[in-house]
Design a protein around this motif. Sequence first.
Motif, PDB file in Angstrom:
ATOM      1  N   LEU A 128       1.325 -15.528 -73.081  1.00  0.00           N
ATOM      2  CA  LEU A 128       0.853 -16.536 -74.042  1.00  0.00           C
ATOM      3  C   LEU A 128      -0.446 -17.198 -73.580  1.00  0.00           C
ATOM      4  CD1 LEU A 128       4.103 -18.378 -75.203  1.00  0.00           C
ATOM      5  CD2 LEU A 128       2.719 -16.775 -76.479  1.00  0.00           C
ATOM      6  N   PRO A 159       0.834 -13.882 -59.055  1.00  0.00           N
ATOM      7  CA  PRO A 159       1.956 -14.832 -58.962  1.00  0.00           C
ATOM      8  C   PRO A 159       3.076 -14.572 -59.959  1.00  0.00           C
ATOM      9  CG  PRO A 159       0.026 -15.902 -59.891  1.00  0.00           C
ATOM     10  CD  PRO A 159      -0.404 -14.571 -59.418  1.00  0.00           C
ATOM     11  N   VAL A 198       4.718 -19.439 -67.874  1.00  0.00           N
ATOM     12  CA  VAL A 198       3.701 -19.525 -66.825  1.00  0.00           C
ATOM     13  C   VAL A 198       2.331 -19.095 -67.369  1.00  0.00           C
ATOM     14  CG1 VAL A 198       2.925 -18.531 -64.653  1.00  0.00           C
ATOM     15  CG2 VAL A 198       5.242 -19.321 -64.876  1.00  0.00           C
ATOM     16  N   LEU A 239       1.373 -19.318 -70.406  1.00  0.00           N
ATOM     17  CA  LEU A 239       0.967 -20.420 -71.278  1.00  0.00           C
ATOM     18  C   LEU A 239       0.308 -21.537 -70.455  1.00  0.00           C
ATOM     19  CD1 LEU A 239       3.217 -21.780 -74.087  1.00  0.00           C
ATOM     20  CD2 LEU A 239       2.175 -23.398 -72.569  1.00  0.00           C
ATOM     21  N   GLY A 240       0.962 -21.889 -69.338  1.00  0.00           N
ATOM     22  CA  GLY A 240       0.412 -22.920 -68.462  1.00  0.00           C
ATOM     23  C   GLY A 240      -0.930 -22.504 -67.888  1.00  0.00           C
ATOM     24  N   PHE A 241      -1.045 -21.234 -67.517  1.00  0.00           N
ATOM     25  CA  PHE A 241      -2.289 -20.703 -66.955  1.00  0.00           C
ATOM     26  C   PHE A 241      -3.439 -20.847 -67.957  1.00  0.00           C
ATOM     27  CE2 PHE A 241      -5.117 -16.998 -66.392  1.00  0.00           C
ATOM     28  CZ  PHE A 241      -5.532 -17.210 -65.083  1.00  0.00           C
ATOM     29  N   GLU A 261      -3.658 -22.933 -70.422  1.00  0.00           N
ATOM     30  CA  GLU A 261      -3.986 -24.345 -70.593  1.00  0.00           C
ATOM     31  C   GLU A 261      -4.807 -24.862 -69.414  1.00  0.00           C
ATOM     32  OE1 GLU A 261      -3.124 -26.989 -73.217  1.00  0.00           O
ATOM     33  OE2 GLU A 261      -3.674 -25.004 -73.921  1.00  0.00           O
ATOM     34  N   ILE A 262      -4.442 -24.430 -68.199  1.00  0.00           N
ATOM     35  CA  ILE A 262      -5.174 -24.885 -67.011  1.00  0.00           C
ATOM     36  C   ILE A 262      -6.636 -24.461 -67.109  1.00  0.00           C
ATOM     37  CG2 ILE A 262      -5.461 -24.505 -64.527  1.00  0.00           C
ATOM     38  CD1 ILE A 262      -2.465 -24.596 -64.239  1.00  0.00           C
ATOM     39  N   ILE A 313      -8.394 -26.655 -69.660  1.00  0.00           N
ATOM     40  CA  ILE A 313      -8.633 -28.027 -69.215  1.00  0.00           C
ATOM     41  C   ILE A 313      -9.741 -28.055 -68.164  1.00  0.00           C
ATOM     42  CG2 ILE A 313      -7.604 -30.049 -68.107  1.00  0.00           C
ATOM     43  CD1 ILE A 313      -4.899 -29.086 -69.299  1.00  0.00           C
ATOM     44  N   ILE A 314      -9.742 -27.049 -67.268  1.00  0.00           N
ATOM     45  CA  ILE A 314     -10.795 -27.008 -66.249  1.00  0.00           C
ATOM     46  C   ILE A 314     -12.158 -26.846 -66.916  1.00  0.00           C
ATOM     47  CG2 ILE A 314     -11.762 -25.623 -64.365  1.00  0.00           C
ATOM     48  CD1 ILE A 314      -8.909 -25.151 -63.399  1.00  0.00           C
ATOM     49  N   ASN A 319     -13.388 -29.990 -68.376  1.00  0.00           N
ATOM     50  CA  ASN A 319     -13.721 -31.106 -67.498  1.00  0.00           C
ATOM     51  C   ASN A 319     -14.788 -30.792 -66.453  1.00  0.00           C
ATOM     52  OD1 ASN A 319     -11.923 -33.164 -68.491  1.00  0.00           O
ATOM     53  ND2 ASN A 319     -10.306 -31.793 -67.828  1.00  0.00           N
ATOM     54  N   LEU A 320     -15.144 -29.533 -66.323  1.00  0.00           N
ATOM     55  CA  LEU A 320     -16.152 -29.163 -65.327  1.00  0.00           C
ATOM     56  C   LEU A 320     -17.543 -29.353 -65.940  1.00  0.00           C
ATOM     57  CD1 LEU A 320     -15.089 -28.258 -62.610  1.00  0.00           C
ATOM     58  CD2 LEU A 320     -15.705 -25.924 -63.176  1.00  0.00           C
ATOM     59  N   LEU A 330      -4.534 -22.987 -77.120  1.00  0.00           N
ATOM     60  CA  LEU A 330      -3.255 -22.272 -77.129  1.00  0.00           C
ATOM     61  C   LEU A 330      -3.019 -21.605 -78.484  1.00  0.00           C
ATOM     62  CD1 LEU A 330      -0.500 -21.663 -75.843  1.00  0.00           C
ATOM     63  CD2 LEU A 330       0.286 -23.849 -76.688  1.00  0.00           C
ATOM     64  N   TYR A 338      -7.672 -34.637 -64.980  1.00  0.00           N
ATOM     65  CA  TYR A 338      -6.943 -33.461 -64.508  1.00  0.00           C
ATOM     66  C   TYR A 338      -5.434 -33.679 -64.494  1.00  0.00           C
ATOM     67  CZ  TYR A 338     -11.208 -31.025 -63.421  1.00  0.00           C
ATOM     68  OH  TYR A 338     -12.396 -30.390 -63.545  1.00  0.00           O
ATOM     69  N   PHE A 348       0.803 -28.899 -65.238  1.00  0.00           N
ATOM     70  CA  PHE A 348       1.013 -27.461 -65.401  1.00  0.00           C
ATOM     71  C   PHE A 348       1.045 -26.742 -64.059  1.00  0.00           C
ATOM     72  CE2 PHE A 348      -0.565 -28.153 -69.793  1.00  0.00           C
ATOM     73  CZ  PHE A 348       0.586 -27.728 -70.400  1.00  0.00           C
ATOM     74  N   LEU A 358       7.577 -20.452 -59.681  1.00  0.00           N
ATOM     75  CA  LEU A 358       7.424 -19.374 -58.712  1.00  0.00           C
ATOM     76  C   LEU A 358       8.427 -19.506 -57.581  1.00  0.00           C
ATOM     77  CD1 LEU A 358       3.562 -19.077 -58.600  1.00  0.00           C
ATOM     78  CD2 LEU A 358       5.201 -17.537 -59.661  1.00  0.00           C
TER      79      LEU A 358
END
Lengths: 331, 316
Positions: free
Chosen positions: A69, A117, A129, A131-133, A135-136, A139-140, A143-144, A253, B280, B286, B294
Amino acid sequence: MAAADTLATARPRANRTISWLVLAIAIALIVATPFLPNYHVRVLNSLLIYILLGIGLNIVIGYTGLLDLGFVAFYAVGAYSYGLLASPQLGLHMPFLLILLVAACLGAFTGILLGIPVLRLRGDYLAIVTLGFGEIIRIIINNLDWLTGGPQGIARLDKASILGIQIARPIDFFWLLLITVLIVGTVVWRLERSILGKAWAAIREDQDAARGIGINTTNAKLAAFATSATIGSIAGAIFAASQRFVSPESFTLQESVLIVLMIVVGGIGNIFGIVAGAAILILLPELLREFAEWRILFLGLLMISLIIARPAGIVPRSFGPEKLIRGLFGK
Amino acid sequence: MLGNLIQQTVNALTIGSIYALIALGYTMVYGVLRMINFAHGEMFMLGAYVAFLALSLLVGDVGVSGALALTAAFLVAIFLVGLIGVGIERVAYKPLRSSTRLAPMLSSLGVSLSLVTGVQILAGPQPVAFPSFFPVVRYQVMGGTITLMQIGILIAAFVLMFGLHVLVNRSRIGIIVRAVSESRPTAQLLGINVNGAISMVFFVGPLLGAAGGILYSSYYGIMSPSMGAVIGLKAFTAAILGGIGSIPGAMLGAFILAFIEVWGTALLPIVTNGVLGTEYRDVLAFAILILVLLVRPAGILGEAVSEESIVYKREF
């Protein structure tokens, strides 16, 4: 006996008709495209980008049977590769083909980065996981600010050109995308029939049995993630070049979900299914544009009814490219 | 310093109890149907909108006001959203019960999309001010400020969670639901009304989610058609963190997530010397989720699921 004979002879003939029909419609559409207004060509371009994304994601979902996802993260990696390497943002103005190569490598790298991982995870946990990846990554990017321009994104990207030929008009991108889709589609279709593709299918059907007969499931899964991410990145780079603007808004997403839906609604594991799914989910909202938000409501309801009415997708797996080719050349 | 500590703790508990209410819906549906209900965040959003509607009808047309109207609106709204949840299950999930596990999940995405746009069409896409369900009263406790609203939210959330605990562990309905969650075919063989149990889950889950939505909107004074998505994702994270399928796990996960968020927001810029700011916060949430998955894929309190039961064998 007689009935069986008629069936055996009638089926290939029907197949042949359908195959010729599909091919004729496709060629007619492609030939007609240069005469369409720019707006329509842009819509077709976005359709082709989604088909490309669908082909990429399908390797992980349809062939290997892993639910991802967070696919949009790779799309973002490709788009931002172009955004950073061909804009005043970093002062770099690299040529398009080189960036495409960089994007492909970066995509493969992020694909493996996500793959390592999550190798141990299965089913729903893998979905969460990934999905979280996704989103991360979003977000990065959001914000970068010093690198990616934050929510404003990067504007004024260079015009793309290949070997001195400038690619700027929507129709140029149409040809570029069409060629890319054809090449990637053929490669992936051949890949599915290779040893690696068979390993993927084995993992999809029964992972433990696959390991039991000596398939290196770790490598096969990593290869699936890497290939899929590479295709996603290439689609992203072309997308950025055609928009000449990138911002995190394109990589939510919802976008990931839309691509998963395309595959499932169209027919999982089948390249024609992806084309059908993309056509429904990308073109239909476009056709209904004048109904504003009603079209999204309609899309949502359509999604539910399609999944209930045809759980195996609009174009089932049995009608794959082989059938088309067999229909055309009578093999 | 101590005042700040208490203040942050109370804030975390407030947010945590709201997350917990929503996370329970995810975890219950997963426990019984092994399905991730992506439309659950929209139950949270619907709760706020239905409560708003009920309140304006009660105050405007019926002429009831004060605490009575607020309580009535709250109860009517959560009950109605519970019924909507049952209706959605009948229409969009029940026909898919025997198909792949991916199908109901995607159908729930369709439901989510339809509900968000439906509310957008009916009520407009812009955020709307939400009436406070509690009078503005502040208490000073050892240097920290605690509002009556925070106390009210904590009490309401804990009453609901205690009610769920009693329902699941002490009632006949609870036994039926647990039996269906244990093994649907066996429950069916024993003559248990499986459809009834599933309807019950889809009544209670959205009801709790709606309660969370009303409390949340009341706390922040605002609601919008798209608010279910972000909070839904957070609550979902909480459910996973605690171990999806486990009711105490969902609550624990929600409070852990809330504490990580509140403390992370406060500490992240200090620890990283300003490199990583408060923005952040969600990455933190997340990242922790991924780490937990994991190290312990079943979550903190979840039972270790045998791999066979989650293999995607017949999915596609």
